[in-house]
Write an enzyme that holds these catalytic residues in place. Structure first.
Site, PDB file in Angstrom:
ATOM      1  N   LYS A   1      -1.390 -46.889   6.832  1.00 20.34           N
ATOM      2  CA  LYS A   1      -1.085 -47.364   5.484  1.00 20.34           C
ATOM      3  C   LYS A   1      -2.346 -47.716   4.706  1.00 20.34           C
ATOM      4  O   LYS A   1      -2.341 -47.708   3.478  1.00 20.34           O
ATOM      5  CB  LYS A   1      -0.116 -48.529   5.543  1.00 20.34           C
TER       6      LYS A   1
HETATM    7  C1  LIG Z   1       4.934 -47.161   7.821  1.00 23.67           C
HETATM    8  C2  LIG Z   1       4.690 -46.565   9.141  1.00 23.67           C
HETATM    9  C3  LIG Z   1       5.347 -45.393   9.574  1.00 23.67           C
HETATM   10  C4  LIG Z   1       6.427 -44.708   8.745  1.00 23.67           C
HETATM   11  O1  LIG Z   1       5.935 -44.111   7.568  1.00 23.67           O
HETATM   12  P1  LIG Z   1       6.942 -43.785   6.370  1.00 23.67           P
HETATM   13  O2  LIG Z   1       6.076 -43.306   5.266  1.00 23.67           O
HETATM   14  O3  LIG Z   1       7.620 -45.093   6.034  1.00 23.67           O
HETATM   15  O4  LIG Z   1       7.912 -42.770   6.843  1.00 23.67           O
HETATM   16  C5  LIG Z   1       5.018 -44.880  10.812  1.00 23.67           C
HETATM   17  N1  LIG Z   1       4.115 -45.472  11.607  1.00 23.67           N
HETATM   18  C6  LIG Z   1       3.470 -46.610  11.242  1.00 23.67           C
HETATM   19  C7  LIG Z   1       2.502 -47.235  12.188  1.00 23.67           C
HETATM   20  C8  LIG Z   1       3.725 -47.190  10.001  1.00 23.67           C
HETATM   21  O5  LIG Z   1       3.088 -48.312   9.652  1.00 23.67           O
END
Ligand SMILES: *Cc1c(COP(=O)(O)O)cnc(C)c1O
Length: 462
Positions: free
Chosen positions: A110
């Site tokens: 993120k």
């Molecule tokens: C947010 C997240 C996801 C999922 O991503 P999306 O865009 O919500 O589908 C997967 N793995 C981790 C570690 C995350 O923080």
């Protein structure tokens, strides 16, 4: 480039205004009026370093940001001191290419999008004036990335709600050790659903929203999806420009995989997207059956994927509805009323671009164990869901030589208990960034499960 609402009842807005607004005021999500076509420029893109690539792609979407400003934004975001291990390097393990997206400040993918969004908010507020309040709800994993992105920004206040006592000590430390005065951690005496409920209620309060100038940092904000499109192109370049490739994507809110779906439409030769979930498999079931049905949320080893309703799925459905906002509104209204959307599924499923696989807890642990045993590579439980999907795909289809990229979305050190359980080793998953948090003071306010309490706290602290 203008951004239109999927629900069709908001004014189209230029990029910076759509980013500032987050969600459209008709409750829809902003989507670009059309996607740029890069199919004739792929070789040119493949020769670029990460900041240049990001600039080339973002420029087509953010047409209201002057070139020199955009350059500065991208350079500040994807600088070596922000992503010391590179932004999106490829590792290989067991015949798979693992794209490590976790080299940012909080060791989660993120960061790749939120660092960009933080700089973008700064830029927009500096050029347009005004201030902004951001309220976020986290089950533990994503709050830290928002704090790292928005901490210390001028004219911006960030409030992060988490369910009190229900996040891991490591997650708590990652969020509450921030030294930035514009960041406020709120431990809500309730569940994650309660925090989401409060977030929704305050976002639906138009008067409050206007008064505190509420913005959105979750992946409903198109700027985040945009930043994620870039690393799909980067993966293809690092693979040496294959004719086709596949990408396995650990999926929760459908943001990351939506970026891959857009990248394909922009001309990138993605043959298949593997949608990987844990046992919260609403999306996997949709692509297999055409039925999108709300269910119960299970707590798993991969908490960032423990979701019931995927906020970005509306953007995909909008395309499925022929980009007709009325059709989309009908589907969404039906979903609100019945908890279900039913689309006709053909023999190949709803959309043959998507292959789906769901790893239960045992399969997640087994995948981590096997990968470590066979290759020495340590994958976190989210990444493991993607690796599970890739292995399942290969077991069904054989190895046809088409490269498979698995997106690695978190550093394993963020989930030490799961790694210890899977591998039997307690010391495989560590990282100096996390170790350094151990002795720092924490700051957090406990607050009752109450919209008014949160509202008052925000008003007193902005
Ligand atoms: C947010 C997240 C996801 C999922 O991503 P999306 O865009 O919500 O589908 C997967 N793995 C981790 C570690 C995350 O923080």
């Amino acid at each position: 480039m203008q951004y239109v609402s999927t629900r069709g009842q908001s004014q189209p807005l230029p990029f910076c205004d759509a980013v500032r607004a987050g969600l459209a005021d008709d409750g829809g999500l902003f989507v670009p009026e059309r996607l740029p076509d890069f199919s004739g420029r792929l070789d040119e893109l493949a020769a670029m370093d990460y900041p240049d690539l990001a600039e080339a792609i973002v420029r087509e979407f953010a047409t209201d940001i002057p070139a020199a400003d955009l350059r500065a934004l991208v350079e500040a975001t994807y600088a070596p001191d922000v992503f010391p291990g590179g932004v999106a390097p490829l590792a290989t393990a067991g015949g798979l290419h693992i794209q490590e997206l976790f080299h940012g400040p909080t060791l989660a993918f993120k960061d790749v999008a939120l660092q960009w969004l933080g700089n973008l908010f700064d830029y927009i507020l500096a050029h347009r004036g005004g201030s902004m309040t951001v309220l976020a709800a986290t089950s533990g994993d994503t709050g830290a990335a928002a704090i790292a992105a928005l901490g210390g920004r001028a004219n911006l206040s960030l409030f992060v709600m988490h369910p009190a006592g229900r996040i891991s000590p490591l997650q708590y430390r990652q969020m509450t050790t921030t030294a930035h005065a514009n960041v406020h951690n709120l431990a809500v005496e309730g569940t994650f659903d309660d925090t989401q409920h409060i977030l929704k209620a305050l976002n639906n309060d138009a008067e409050f929203k206007q008064r505190v100038s509420l913005g959105a940092v979750n992946s409903v904000n198109f700027a985040r999806i945009l930043a994620q499109i870039v690393y799909y192109f980067d993966a293809w370049a690092q693979l040496g420009k294959p004719a086709q490739f596949r990408v396995a994507v650990p999926t929760g809110n459908f943001g990351d995989i939506l970026a891959g779906y857009y990248a394909k439409q922009m001309g990138l030769p993605i043959e298949r997207l593997l949608l990987a979930t844990n046992c919260n498999d609403i999306l996997a079931r949709f692509f297999a059956t055409g039925v999108y049905q709300r269910g119960e949320v299970f707590e798993t080893l991969s908490p960032a994927m423990d979701i019931q309703v995927a906020s970005n799925f509306e953007r995909y459905l909008y395309d499925h509805a022929g980009q007709n906002p009325e059709t989309l509104r009908g589907l969404m209204d039906g979903f609100s009323a019945t908890g279900e959307i039913v689309l006709p599924a053909g023999d190949a499923g709803v959309d043959p671009l998507f292959y789906t696989a769901s790893a239960n807890e045992e399969q997640t642990l087994d995948t981590i164990h096997e990968l470590h045993n066979e290759t020495g590579y340590v994958a976190d439980p989210h990444t493991a869901a993607g690796v599970f999907a890739a292995k399942q795909f290969r077991a069904e289809h054989g190895d046809d030589g088409v490269p498979m990229v698995c997106l690695a979305t978190a550093h394993p050190a963020k989930f030490p208990e799961a790694i210890a359980r899977a591998t039997g080793h307690g010391d495989l998953a560590t990282h100096p960034t996390l170790d350094a948090l151990a002795d720092l003071p924490t700051r957090c306010t406990t607050i009752p499960t109450s919209e008014t309490a949160v509202m008052h706290f925000i008003e007193e602290h902005i």
